[in-house]
Design an enzyme around this catalytic site. Structure first.
Site, PDB file in Angstrom:
ATOM      1  N   MET A  63      12.215  24.784   4.747  1.00  0.00           N
ATOM      2  CA  MET A  63      11.418  24.043   3.767  1.00  0.00           C
ATOM      3  C   MET A  63      12.328  23.278   2.799  1.00  0.00           C
ATOM      4  SD  MET A  63       8.362  25.452   1.311  1.00  0.00           S
ATOM      5  CE  MET A  63       7.427  26.192   2.633  1.00  0.00           C
ATOM      6  N   ARG A  85     -10.430  -0.238  15.047  1.00  0.00           N
ATOM      7  CA  ARG A  85     -10.425   0.472  13.767  1.00  0.00           C
ATOM      8  C   ARG A  85     -11.492  -0.191  12.906  1.00  0.00           C
ATOM      9  NH1 ARG A  85      -4.691   1.153  10.557  1.00  0.00           N
ATOM     10  NH2 ARG A  85      -5.223  -0.880   9.742  1.00  0.00           N
ATOM     11  N   TYR A 108      16.433  30.081  10.650  1.00  0.00           N
ATOM     12  CA  TYR A 108      15.248  30.773  11.183  1.00  0.00           C
ATOM     13  C   TYR A 108      15.190  30.739  12.704  1.00  0.00           C
ATOM     14  CZ  TYR A 108      12.877  30.862   6.601  1.00  0.00           C
ATOM     15  OH  TYR A 108      12.519  31.095   5.307  1.00  0.00           O
ATOM     16  N   LYS A 128       0.843  -1.208   0.000  1.00  0.00           N
ATOM     17  CA  LYS A 128       0.000   0.000   0.000  1.00  0.00           C
ATOM     18  C   LYS A 128       0.875   1.254   0.000  1.00  0.00           C
ATOM     19  CE  LYS A 128      -0.267  -0.046   5.051  1.00  0.00           C
ATOM     20  NZ  LYS A 128      -0.969  -0.666   6.185  1.00  0.00           N
TER      21      LYS A 128
HETATM   22  C1  LIG Z   1      -0.272  -1.650   6.899  1.00  0.00           C
HETATM   23  C2  LIG Z   1      -0.905  -2.914   7.305  1.00  0.00           C
HETATM   24  C3  LIG Z   1      -0.147  -4.094   7.499  1.00  0.00           C
HETATM   25  C4  LIG Z   1       1.368  -4.102   7.499  1.00  0.00           C
HETATM   26  O1  LIG Z   1       1.859  -3.660   8.745  1.00  0.00           O
HETATM   27  P1  LIG Z   1       3.433  -3.625   9.050  1.00  0.00           P
HETATM   28  O2  LIG Z   1       3.523  -3.180  10.455  1.00  0.00           O
HETATM   29  O3  LIG Z   1       4.008  -2.621   8.103  1.00  0.00           O
HETATM   30  O4  LIG Z   1       3.961  -4.983   8.812  1.00  0.00           O
HETATM   31  C5  LIG Z   1      -0.825  -5.281   7.722  1.00  0.00           C
HETATM   32  N1  LIG Z   1      -2.179  -5.297   7.793  1.00  0.00           N
HETATM   33  C6  LIG Z   1      -2.937  -4.193   7.659  1.00  0.00           C
HETATM   34  C7  LIG Z   1      -4.409  -4.286   7.779  1.00  0.00           C
HETATM   35  C8  LIG Z   1      -2.322  -2.965   7.421  1.00  0.00           C
HETATM   36  O5  LIG Z   1      -3.086  -1.866   7.303  1.00  0.00           O
END
Ligand SMILES: *Cc1c(COP(=O)(O)O)cnc(C)c1O
Length: 372
Positions: free
Chosen positions: A311, A133, A263, A35
């Site tokens: 920046m 979640r 800055y 992802k």
């Molecule tokens: C991002 C994610 C993972 C991977 O988690 P890591 O800690 O990067 O191994 C696995 N399952 C779900 C549902 C995720 O959102």
């Protein structure tokens, strides 16, 4: 060429995948999580390298990523975490993607779509075992399973859940209770007559530290990119960082004692210093929280950040390093000779985690893939 550059070492990605495979049981499928543009490493090159290494499938967040993989010739199963009910049913069937389902909305659309095309869509039902979640509660699981049973064209491949603190070795009890709840959920599903042959709950930390969480499929993300999910997991696998972040010196100058740097005058030199100006800043993902705290590598030596990160510019104290010159390579994280600054160190300075930094840096700088 841009002043800053991200290098992605695909041989490290392959190596880390083999480490994940080694930890998993022989019958456990490994679905790397790619992802968010493969955590900033580049979705297509990373997925192609992983497919060559024998990845059993992939886990993505959004439909666009799944379609990109299919169009790049990835033919393995793909799990889609965040399908959009009203929009994605057609493409799920068209591209043979397995969505994660957590409400009734997608089920109807999917059933219609797959019957129209005389296909069967494989899905996973997401159960919230304590992550707080996405997902249905264990109490609501029978209702959603019964609903799916009445729909043609859908097959429940298994259940999925997600661990909230498997990276924290001080809270092992919570992770073990999540795994226990998940097993309970699987039993409930099987009692209702579902085969549930592919169930998964483990992220990288689950795979590395909780054998009971491995089940038939694991979803490692961060470890594939060579960072450890927890500080005390270094012994479990030998991971190789896949991303190096580099910049270069654009000015070197001597300043007297009492000079204000950057800055807000947050650093005033206690003595005469040699300063290197480096064109990296928070627009490139180098967080402003690193001001006055971080270090970089120049000429194979660590050199501290002085004053506020801007920046597009950061000032580095190179008084202790001989011969620093314009165009010298600066490693922000990664290896330079025998010296390494890990992404975890930089993340600590920035007050965040490696995941955040990799995504930010990887998406905001030009990337070069090495060791394909
Ligand atoms: C991002 C994610 C993972 C991977 O988690 P890591 O800690 O990067 O191994 C696995 N399952 C779900 C549902 C995720 O959102």
């Amino acid at each position: 060429m841009a002043l800053n550059r991200v290098e992605i070492d695909l041989s490290a990605v392959g190596h880390n995948f083999r480490e994940a495979k080694r930890l998993a049981e022989p019958e456990t499928a490994v679905f790397p999580v790619v992802k968010s543009d493969a955590y900033g490493h580049g979705l297509i090159p990373v997925a192609q390298a992983l497919q060559e290494q024998g990845a059993d499938g992939f886990f993505v967040s959004i439909m666009e990523e799944a379609v990109t993989l299919r169009q790049a010739g990835i033919w393995t199963p793909i799990i889609l975490h965040l399908p959009e009910s009203k929009r994605d049913a057609f493409e799920i069937v068209e591209f043979n993607i397995s969505p994660v389902v957590y409400d009734f909305g997608l089920i109807d659309a999917l059933s219609r779509e797959s019957q129209n095309r005389d296909r069967v869509a494989g899905i996973y039902i997401k159960v919230d075992t304590g992550m707080g979640r996405l997902g249905v509660s264990i109490t609501d699981l029978p209702a959603i399973l019964s609903y799916v049973r009445g729909k043609e064209g859908i097959k429940v491949l298994g259940l999925m859940s997600h661990l909230s603190c498997a990276d924290n070795s001080n809270d092992r009890g919570y992770t073990l209770s999540q795994v226990e709840h998940f097993n309970e959920a699987i039993n409930i599903g099987r009692d209702l007559g579902f085969e549930l042959s592919q169930n998964h709950i483990a992220n990288s930390a689950g795979l590395m530290a909780y054998p009971a969480a491995r089940m038939n499929l694991v979803r490692p993300g961060i470890m594939i990119y060579g960072a450890y999910p927890g500080k005390d997991m270094q012994d479990v696998a030998a991971l190789r960082p896949a991303m190096t972040f580099k910049s270069k010196v654009i000015q070197v100058k001597k300043v007297p004692a009492g000079a204000s740097i950057s800055y807000g005058r947050r650093h005033v030199t206690p003595e005469a210093k040699t300063i290197a100006v480096v064109p990296v800043g928070y627009d490139a993902g180098y967080s402003r929280s690193i001001s006055n705290r971080g270090e970089v590598l120049i000429r194979r030596k660590r050199a501290p950040v002085l004053g506020t990160v801007c920046m597009c510019l950061t000032m580095i104290d190179v008084s202790h390093i001989k011969g620093v010159a314009v165009d010298d390579e600066v490693v922000i994280f990664g290896r330079q000779g025998d010296q390494v600054i890990s992404v975890d160190e930089v993340a600590d300075w920035a007050g965040t985690i490696s995941y955040d930094l990799l995504c930010a840096v990887g998406s905001r700088n030009s990337r070069l893939t090495v060791n394909p």
